[in-house]
Design a protein around this motif. Sequence first.
Motif, PDB file in Angstrom:
ATOM      1  N   LEU A 150       1.077  -1.034  -0.089  1.00  0.00           N
ATOM      2  CA  LEU A 150       0.343   0.000   0.634  1.00  0.00           C
ATOM      3  C   LEU A 150       1.336   1.074   0.056  1.00  0.00           C
ATOM      4  CD1 LEU A 150      -3.254  -1.101   2.845  1.00  0.00           C
ATOM      5  CD2 LEU A 150      -2.669  -1.001  -0.144  1.00  0.00           C
ATOM      6  N   ALA A 151       1.776   1.277   0.147  1.00  0.00           N
ATOM      7  CA  ALA A 151       2.838   2.603   0.655  1.00  0.00           C
ATOM      8  C   ALA A 151       3.497   2.490  -0.523  1.00  0.00           C
ATOM      9  CB  ALA A 151       3.795   2.235   1.833  1.00  0.00           C
ATOM     10  N   ALA A 152       4.199   1.782  -0.859  1.00  0.00           N
ATOM     11  CA  ALA A 152       4.949   1.881  -2.430  1.00  0.00           C
ATOM     12  C   ALA A 152       4.078   2.025  -3.771  1.00  0.00           C
ATOM     13  CB  ALA A 152       5.473   0.643  -2.796  1.00  0.00           C
ATOM     14  N   TYR A 153       2.513   1.458  -3.251  1.00  0.00           N
ATOM     15  CA  TYR A 153       1.483   2.126  -4.359  1.00  0.00           C
ATOM     16  C   TYR A 153       1.225   2.918  -4.216  1.00  0.00           C
ATOM     17  CZ  TYR A 153      -2.507   2.067  -7.246  1.00  0.00           C
ATOM     18  OH  TYR A 153      -3.523   1.970  -8.499  1.00  0.00           O
ATOM     19  N   ALA A 154       1.128   3.849  -2.987  1.00  0.00           N
ATOM     20  CA  ALA A 154       0.060   5.420  -3.485  1.00  0.00           C
ATOM     21  C   ALA A 154       1.811   6.224  -3.676  1.00  0.00           C
ATOM     22  CB  ALA A 154       0.579   5.430  -1.297  1.00  0.00           C
ATOM     23  N   LEU A 155       2.924   6.123  -3.518  1.00  0.00           N
ATOM     24  CA  LEU A 155       4.093   6.937  -3.283  1.00  0.00           C
ATOM     25  C   LEU A 155       4.381   6.616  -4.586  1.00  0.00           C
ATOM     26  CD1 LEU A 155       7.367   5.842  -0.769  1.00  0.00           C
ATOM     27  CD2 LEU A 155       5.143   8.189  -0.949  1.00  0.00           C
ATOM     28  N   VAL A 156       4.098   5.573  -5.957  1.00  0.00           N
ATOM     29  CA  VAL A 156       4.111   5.853  -7.095  1.00  0.00           C
ATOM     30  C   VAL A 156       2.964   6.573  -8.062  1.00  0.00           C
ATOM     31  CG1 VAL A 156       4.420   4.185  -9.454  1.00  0.00           C
ATOM     32  CG2 VAL A 156       5.918   4.427  -7.044  1.00  0.00           C
ATOM     33  N   ARG A 157       1.880   5.807  -7.573  1.00  0.00           N
ATOM     34  CA  ARG A 157       0.347   6.551  -7.757  1.00  0.00           C
ATOM     35  C   ARG A 157       0.050   7.242  -8.095  1.00  0.00           C
ATOM     36  NH1 ARG A 157      -3.595   7.365 -11.190  1.00  0.00           N
ATOM     37  NH2 ARG A 157      -5.161   6.465 -11.535  1.00  0.00           N
ATOM     38  N   TRP A 158       0.325   8.565  -7.275  1.00  0.00           N
ATOM     39  CA  TRP A 158      -0.340   9.505  -6.865  1.00  0.00           C
ATOM     40  C   TRP A 158       1.157  10.206  -6.113  1.00  0.00           C
ATOM     41  CZ3 TRP A 158      -2.741   5.832  -3.480  1.00  0.00           C
ATOM     42  CH2 TRP A 158      -4.215   5.973  -4.115  1.00  0.00           C
ATOM     43  N   ARG A 159       0.429  12.263  -7.173  1.00  0.00           N
ATOM     44  CA  ARG A 159       1.828  12.795  -7.059  1.00  0.00           C
ATOM     45  C   ARG A 159       1.305  14.172  -6.285  1.00  0.00           C
ATOM     46  NH1 ARG A 159       4.404   9.434  -8.817  1.00  0.00           N
ATOM     47  NH2 ARG A 159       5.522   9.234 -10.823  1.00  0.00           N
ATOM     48  N   PHE A 160       2.012  14.438  -5.052  1.00  0.00           N
ATOM     49  CA  PHE A 160       1.433  14.892  -4.269  1.00  0.00           C
ATOM     50  C   PHE A 160       2.591  15.954  -3.290  1.00  0.00           C
ATOM     51  CE2 PHE A 160       1.451  10.828  -2.016  1.00  0.00           C
ATOM     52  CZ  PHE A 160       2.633  10.925  -1.472  1.00  0.00           C
TER      53      PHE A 160
END
Length: 272
Positions: A89-99
Amino acid sequence: MNKRSPALTLVQHGLLALMCVIAVFPLYWMLISAFKNESEIFTASMFPHKPVLTNFTYAFDEMPIFRMMLNSFSIAIMTGVFQMATSLLAAYALVRWRFRGQGLIFSILSLTWLIPYQAVMVPNYSLVNSMGLNENIMGIVLPYAVSTFAILSLYQSFQSFPRVLIEAASIDGLSDFGILVKLILPNIKSMVASLGIILFLNGWSEYLWPMLITKEMENAPIEIGLRLFVNSDTNMWGSLMAAATAACIPILLIYILLQRQIVDSFVRYGMK
């Protein structure tokens, strides 16, 4: 040069054979010591002259070996599952979204990998103790529920996945969780399997933290149980070697069954 090649090859294989012997000899000594009686346990004999099984019977009578093995399996599996779930979940969030602050979060994660666990052991122990999780498997597992190593490993794999496919799946109406489960994971399952093996083995071999949490054999993993047995009966080295031999059998069987996958995992991550 061609004449020296066979000699060089012989030397190389000889050195490899010597290193294999050095690596395997402690296991061999443990095995033969498990079958030695008290009179020859401290001798330099390479074979037990009169093999006995009393060491095994005494060890199984005095130690809940099967219970401790079950504890070790539970800790290793639960630790691996928690770490894999949080890391995905953490790795996917870092890759999926730009914030905003994404680079800072990634840098902090990378820096936490450099902090020795001993630096946070006392606060973790205080927290676990206040939650009443001493002598409890969850007290061992929860502080290891997140792995920076696993997050960074998965982050690199997710980064190499074509972002165009992710955007196309999103346009087609697939949810973010569906993209992760149905699109990305099937394409990196070999990498996830290798990481899962590493996490399981790390959970199985953890020693220092379980030693702080558990004081009773019934609640301890097998490694801590062996230490408790040494403290309680220091003269029964034959029985200790028998218990250690029994403790090695499950992980040895796992290695035999998953030998190729385990070797691939070590090669992939450059770990011993």
